[in-house]
Design an enzyme around this catalytic site. Structure first.
Site, PDB file in Angstrom:
ATOM      1  N   ARG A   1       0.843  -1.208   0.000  1.00  0.00           N
ATOM      2  CA  ARG A   1       0.000   0.000   0.000  1.00  0.00           C
ATOM      3  C   ARG A   1       0.877   1.256   0.000  1.00  0.00           C
ATOM      4  NH1 ARG A   1      -2.318  -3.852  -0.271  1.00  0.00           N
ATOM      5  NH2 ARG A   1      -2.213  -3.185  -2.420  1.00  0.00           N
TER       6      ARG A   1
ATOM      7  N   ASN B   1      -7.201  10.318   5.030  1.00  0.00           N
ATOM      8  CA  ASN B   1      -6.351   9.558   4.114  1.00  0.00           C
ATOM      9  C   ASN B   1      -4.946   9.392   4.678  1.00  0.00           C
ATOM     10  OD1 ASN B   1      -8.562   9.518   2.438  1.00  0.00           O
ATOM     11  ND2 ASN B   1      -7.897  11.301   1.260  1.00  0.00           N
TER      12      ASN B   1
ATOM     13  N   HIS C   1      -5.925   9.686  10.724  1.00  0.00           N
ATOM     14  CA  HIS C   1      -5.701   8.241  10.757  1.00  0.00           C
ATOM     15  C   HIS C   1      -4.252   7.855  10.516  1.00  0.00           C
ATOM     16  CE1 HIS C   1     -10.244   7.784   9.675  1.00  0.00           C
ATOM     17  NE2 HIS C   1     -10.045   8.045  10.954  1.00  0.00           N
TER      18      HIS C   1
ATOM     19  N   CYS D   1      15.140  -2.266  18.988  1.00  0.00           N
ATOM     20  CA  CYS D   1      14.832  -3.128  20.135  1.00  0.00           C
ATOM     21  C   CYS D   1      14.451  -4.551  19.761  1.00  0.00           C
ATOM     22  CB  CYS D   1      13.717  -2.500  20.973  1.00  0.00           C
ATOM     23  SG  CYS D   1      12.079  -2.597  20.189  1.00  0.00           S
TER      24      CYS D   1
ATOM     25  N   GLY E   1     -15.104  13.931  -0.813  1.00  0.00           N
ATOM     26  CA  GLY E   1     -14.750  12.542  -1.034  1.00  0.00           C
ATOM     27  C   GLY E   1     -14.913  11.638   0.163  1.00  0.00           C
TER      28      GLY E   1
ATOM     29  N   SER F   1     -17.923   9.652   2.872  1.00  0.00           N
ATOM     30  CA  SER F   1     -19.314   9.323   3.166  1.00  0.00           C
ATOM     31  C   SER F   1     -19.799   9.984   4.441  1.00  0.00           C
ATOM     32  CB  SER F   1     -19.461   7.804   3.301  1.00  0.00           C
ATOM     33  OG  SER F   1     -18.687   7.333   4.408  1.00  0.00           O
TER      34      SER F   1
END
Length: 239
Positions: free
Chosen positions: A69, A101, A118, A144, A181, A183
């Site tokens: 992604r 996004n 996010h 670590c 863009g 909902s």
């Protein structure tokens, strides 16, 4: 309300918030997570990728899935909607772009004041020590030895500290909020345009689908793709 009237409203505004979702990125070729035929959650079990416990169990597949992604986000380019949003920022006194996004396309288009609700795919981090990394072959922290993960908000995780409070303050104080863009169904992000409505702002919703969108007398609906609508609005607002 016509696009010309929306442009006039925008040109008069001093404080503007733009709130974006996956539909903006989809116009650049980034698959969405929930909607459309190529939605990512149609292809995989969401519990194995988007929940912390499932991500830990589903290694190294989950790491590689997110790495793909991230690579895809670099391959695509910002579209006309991204650039129009960046231009709005240049013309108003106070501006905040609140995005759901994680692909950083807004920043690549020139947006400066961006709040990522996010997270993002730019640099993974360690579950244990928080150290940053690159998208290396194996998800093992060099600091670590812990498990690396994408720096995104998974299900059952909190938003970044202070993010929602900052978004709320900007939305409640703005003159105009443009929702693009999205909902407007995913909580708690769905509250952002509603904060603006309760604060007395004019709200403009740009989206191909208006089902489930907020309703009210200060809301204007522009049905269609952001890459077509927003450049026209901006060109009329600041010719």
């Amino acid at each position: 309300m016509t696009i010309g009237a929306v442009a006039a409203m925008l040109s008069d505004a001093r404080r503007v918030v733009v709130f974006t979702g996956a539909g903006v990125s989809a116009e650049s070729g980034v698959p969405t997570f929930r909607s459309a035929a190529n939605a990512l959650w149609r292809e995989v079990d969401v519990r194995n990728f988007a929940y912390p416990d499932g991500y830990r169990r589903n290694q190294p597949e989950a790491w590689r899935w997110y790495a793909e992604r991230a690579a895809k986000a670099i391959e695509v380019v910002p579209n006309a909607g991204h650039y129009a949003i960046a231009e709005i920022e240049q013309h108003v006194d106070e501006f905040l772009l609140v995005t759901q996004n994680i692909d950083s396309l807004h920043q690549r288009a020139g947006s400066k004041n961006v709040l990522e609700l996010h997270g993002n795919l730019r640099a993974p981090r360690c579950f244990d020590c928080g150290a940053r990394s690159s998208w290396i072959a194996d998800p093992i922290c060099e600091q670590c030895g812990g498990l690396l993960r994408p720096d995104v908000v998974m299900f059952e995780e909190d938003l970044p500290e202070g993010a929602m409070e900052r978004a709320r303050a900007a939305a409640e104080a703005c003159d105009v909020l443009i929702s693009v863009g999205t909902s407007n169904l995913v909580w708690p992000a769905t509250e952002v345009p509603r904060y603006a409505i309760r604060g007395g702002a004019q709200v403009i919703i740009v989206n191909p689908d208006m089902e489930g969108q907020p309703i009210g007398r200060r809301i204007t609906y522009l049905v269609g793709a952001s890459g077509k609508i927003l450049p026209e609005v901006v060109s009329l607002a600041w010719p």
